[in-house]
Motif scaffolding. Sequence first.
Motif, short mmCIF file in Angstrom:
data_model
loop_
_atom_site.label_atom_id
_atom_site.label_comp_id
_atom_site.label_asym_id
_atom_site.label_seq_id
_atom_site.Cartn_x
_atom_site.Cartn_y
_atom_site.Cartn_z
N GLY B 39 9.17 35.97 57.49
CA GLY B 39 7.96 36.74 57.84
C GLY B 39 8.11 38.22 57.52
O GLY B 39 7.14 38.91 57.23
N LYS B 41 8.86 40.96 55.04
CA LYS B 41 8.70 40.88 53.58
C LYS B 41 9.57 41.90 52.85
O LYS B 41 9.87 42.97 53.38
CB LYS B 41 7.24 41.13 53.22
N THR B 53 9.42 46.14 57.91
CA THR B 53 9.63 46.78 59.21
C THR B 53 9.95 45.77 60.31
O THR B 53 9.27 44.76 60.46
CB THR B 53 8.38 47.58 59.60
N ILE B 79 8.52 39.72 63.10
CA ILE B 79 7.16 39.23 63.29
C ILE B 79 7.16 37.82 63.88
O ILE B 79 6.21 37.42 64.54
CB ILE B 79 6.38 39.27 61.95
N GLY B 105 -2.36 40.06 53.11
CA GLY B 105 -1.45 39.76 54.22
C GLY B 105 -0.01 40.18 54.00
O GLY B 105 0.82 40.01 54.90
N PHE B 106 0.29 40.75 52.85
CA PHE B 106 1.70 41.05 52.59
C PHE B 106 2.19 42.25 53.40
O PHE B 106 3.34 42.31 53.80
CB PHE B 106 1.92 41.30 51.10
N THR B 108 0.90 42.91 56.31
CA THR B 108 0.49 42.66 57.69
C THR B 108 1.65 42.57 58.69
O THR B 108 1.59 43.23 59.74
CB THR B 108 -0.37 41.38 57.75
N PRO B 109 2.70 41.79 58.43
CA PRO B 109 3.78 41.74 59.43
C PRO B 109 4.34 43.13 59.74
O PRO B 109 4.53 43.47 60.92
CB PRO B 109 4.83 40.83 58.78
N ILE B 112 1.89 45.14 61.81
CA ILE B 112 1.78 44.68 63.20
C ILE B 112 2.99 45.15 64.02
O ILE B 112 2.86 45.61 65.15
CB ILE B 112 1.59 43.15 63.23
N ALA B 114 4.71 47.80 63.35
CA ALA B 114 4.53 49.25 63.51
C ALA B 114 3.52 49.54 64.62
O ALA B 114 3.67 50.51 65.37
CB ALA B 114 4.06 49.87 62.20
#
Lengths: 771, 164, 303
Positions: B39, B41, B53, B79, B105-106, B108-109, B112, B114
């Motif tokens: 998850g 990336k 992150t 994530i 969505g790349f 996104t994790p 979120i 952060a």
Amino acid sequence: MSDASHKPNYDFQVLGKPQPKKDALQKATGRAEYADDLNFPGMLHGKLLRSPFAHARIKRIDISKALALPGVRAIVTGKDFPDVLYGNLPKTRDYRALALDRVRYIGEEVAAVAAIDEDTAEDALDLIEVEYEELPAVFDIDAARAPGAPQLHDKAPGNVSTHSKSQFGDVEAAFATAHHVREDVFETQPIKHGMLEPHACVGIWEPYGKATLWSCKMSPYVVWRQLAMGLGVRPSDVRVIQTFIGGGFSGGKQEAMPMDFCALLLSKKTGRPVKFVHTMDEVLTIGHMRHPMRIWLRTGVDKEGRIVAQHCKLLANGGAYSSIGGLSIYLAGAMLNLPYRVANIRYDGERIYTNNGFCGALRGHTVVQICFARDSQLEMIADDLGIDPIEIRKRNAIEEGDVTANGLRIGTFAFRECIERVVNESGWRDKRGKLPKYRGIGIGCGGHLSGARLMGHSASAAEIRLQEDGTVNLTTGSTDVGQGVETVMAMIAAEVLGIETDDISYTMVDSETTPVDPGTFSSRVTLFTGHAVKRAAEDARDQIAAIAGEKLGVDPKDFIFKGREVINRKNDKQRAKLKDIVRWGSFQLGRMVTGRGAYTPAEEKIDFETGHGNLSPAYNPTACVIEVEIDPETGFVDVVGVWGADDSGTPLNPLAVKGQVIGATVMSIGQALYENLIRVDGKVMNPSLRDYKMPLATDLPKLANFRHSSIITWEPEGPFGAKEAGQSAGTAVVAAMASAIYDATGLRLTRLPMSPEDILFGLKAAEAAKK
Amino acid sequence: MTKPLVPVTLMVNGERYDVSIPPWRTLLEVLRETLNLTGTKRSCGEGQCGTCTVLIDGKAVNSCLYLAIEAQGKAIQTIEGPAAGDPVVERIQHAFANKGAIQCGFCTPGMIIATKSLLQDNPKPSEDEIREALVGHLCRCTGYVQIVEAIQDAAGALAAKEGA
Amino acid sequence: MTYLRRLPKFAYAGPTTLSEVTALVADTAPGEILLLAGGTDAILQMRRRERTPKTVVGLKGVAGLDGIAEESDGGLTIGATATLAALAASPLVRRRFGLLAEAVLQIGGVELRNVATIGGNVAGALPCADLPPALMTLGAKVKLAGPKGARWVALDEFFPEFSRTAAQPNEILAAIGLPKPAPGSAGTYLKFHDRHSMDMTVVGVAAFVTWDAKKKAVAEVRLAYANSAPTVMRARQAEAVLKGQAPSDDALAACAEEACKETKPRTSWRANGAYRLELIRALTKRAIRRACEKAQARPGDAP
């Protein structure tokens, strides 16, 4: 939102309401598998060796030391592939999976290694010995066109990669009648796609089976055909399976890339799965980018500022290979016809080979560059003649029902409404020319097509399979790259079948099982695939109605589909659950409900070289107002407000449309102000996301001053009135930025990016001229 | 040099992982390649894009710039989150989904994670503070508008829940 | 040309005390050891193979090396591995050394500041680093620890040439010391970059002034520059031009002209030297003006 005058009396059950993306939570929880997330037992890791020279002959490649490194399993070079060229357009095929005897740009792929891990694969690259003989290289278009210039391709004398020439009307006669004529030159820079997911793939080539590629491809069927071409096998020997796609915007996710070929061939050699992932500096170094252009534009207008003739000579620095360049150059000329009326047009576009990374499509394609030039110049003409910048745009605006000089048939086209909207929303009338010094407001206009008709495959198809629980499995050949294909297609099918978006599962593309499709590009999916899905759903609906008719003793034509039920419109007591009908049909009658639908625009094709024909079923105009504040001591531009509008027909999923139009706008803000792939003698100087500068959250206006309006029309050529939304909004932004900087400073910038340095020295030069 | 494997114990999402890794592995590599927690990336590899992150002892860091061996003894959250779920993260995830903050969505994790870090330090961030918190995160799809809106929505919902 | 690679192979040492660190560093060949603090630069240098150490010495676990402490004389000692986030969050730093907090917050984003350290930013000796100009104008000295003990060197003298420091091969940067700021003093750091965040500095200007409220003049001024010469530098002649003067437009212009003469910004693909000079001219004046405003806003303030 306004103007539903075109909309038939139709109440949406599902469409038209903001719908979260079907895969959003999968992505939000980190469960969505992108290509780099795939792991197979025994998988090897691949790395590509790249040319350090801009132009060289490969005299010898010795892989023996690298092969001897423990952990290295196989190495391939150009000689391991069939001696064929592959590519997009039949006339301009010039790609190879790996360089054979010559490299034409820094970063071109020369060899590939498969090893037990990435570390070992990288170490092996150091051990491959390549003897090069450097050749004279050429980097800019003038040098490449000069007599005696180094030649890149035997088939392209003068380094002309492709050209497009067209003339409509009597251009010279029209210029002779013009009240005022201007000639200007505009220059644009190379821009990268900037998707965050680097290209990645996994290849498995079974000894007695297929060559299967898992990859983040926007257009898997393009890749499928190209792989077959480059590997010298039948398309049916190749299978391409799409993974989640971490952003595309065209480019390398549109085509087969060297990594894809090498993953497969290395797998064949080793009997193991092979994965390749580019590092971001590889992504930024290799080809695939927006064409940098020099656009010479001559425009004649009458006394009222109406354009009577336009002549454009465009030179694009195409880099070392053609990619989709033939279309790129044609499209720039075709879009001279949007969104203004120009009765007499002459266009000479040439794409020049140079020893740089090659260029191709990128969101907005070549429309972004041409709109920057044409719209900026129109405003300069307004200035020359003392005409209001809004007025001159309205006077020249294309209207619904127009047929342009090059044969575009314009359907819905709420262009004037777009202009009015952004003028009102931005407070233009109180601001233009009236803001404090160094604060300014500007406007730009543009437009885009909703899917190009291609010379080859243009049609889309869809299949719908009803499950016994009343849910639906929907397959098409279209990929989601984040724009929300799976959601809007599910919404269309749900609308027709009277069910919910959640009832529909959307299968990702697999060339083995999904309908063949040209791909995701040119803003074609909502319109083309959307039609196909609508028709497939209607087909399924008719089949269900027939079964329900038998079961309930009702004329199938009398059924409406609503709330997961089939209801007799004449007697709503005669109703049944959709799933009960599907089960009954399947269990008792042996009728499986499988709907099919396809869509292709009219037969008429476009000739890319003469440029005539109706390129697309529908067109989306746009206008954008930008407000800036400029630091006169540094030239820094602060974007304080952006108000956009476009006519994307009827937004089927307003939540997704909003994401598209704002995303496109922000990409163009980057192009206007700071994005620039800087090359010195063919070497990319800024191959990192620190130095290749894309807009960050702090670079944009506050939410309250960042608005986009959808002017709603009902496009008869679109499914449920829809048109494209992902590209048009980005075409007006760069000219709007130039216009705003002009309003703030009096400087008219014609070269991109509009850097602080150019602004500061422009201001200083203007001051010096005053003295 | 052969690969001298070092035993390292990592606490990820509350679970203990005993792994043997070479010392030159980054935390990102170990999460993705050794623990198969994909998850998180990998993208730019230099701390500019934010897709990698994770939280280390509650602080957001780029796992691509952090040696796995140095994460030993620290609490790492990705994530994927703890098995029991993280209600704050779940609220943020739903806000991102519902507000259209997720396209490809790349990013996104990372976004979120952060956001979780932001809201734990500053439960009622202003729009400027939200934007400032995101500068280490690139998004090429959304133009950030819907992401900022999602974070405002999540902050509002979490504050309301806190108040209730 | 090297593309970004996986990290090179190295042995790892995780000392827990400063003396263990100095012992590890002692008598090693140049490049043999890499001190890894936050790693935001060092990891990248290794991935680009600009540095291929035999041993990486991780500093994250060294006890007490990340402290931020007030000295009895009102000065501040900052351990080399104090993160930028810790500096920005420190009430002591924010209240008494606002210039440093301001400079820190202009570096990177949350994630980078959570790991990047003050020592890394200084010891990297890069001309584009943002903290050295701020620290120089605050009168910083650096503490170098070696096998034979520690010594202090003025930061002004710490960068003899591009990418090099005055530290001996067996010395490591252990701490940064800041003297107590004079009453009525304040500073600012202006970083110019193309976007609002995350970029490498094109030009950075730190100005620190002590305001003479009676004479309404600049009693003391210190100016230091990032990316305006091969190293971060003080512009002492420019300081001399302004010292004792009221900050009139003419005085600021004269000072800025002198700064332009003193600096030697280079032309690169990132920016032309001529443009950097314009930035130096504009930002010098602006930074001094802002520093004066801040200093006046806290008259007689004994920090």
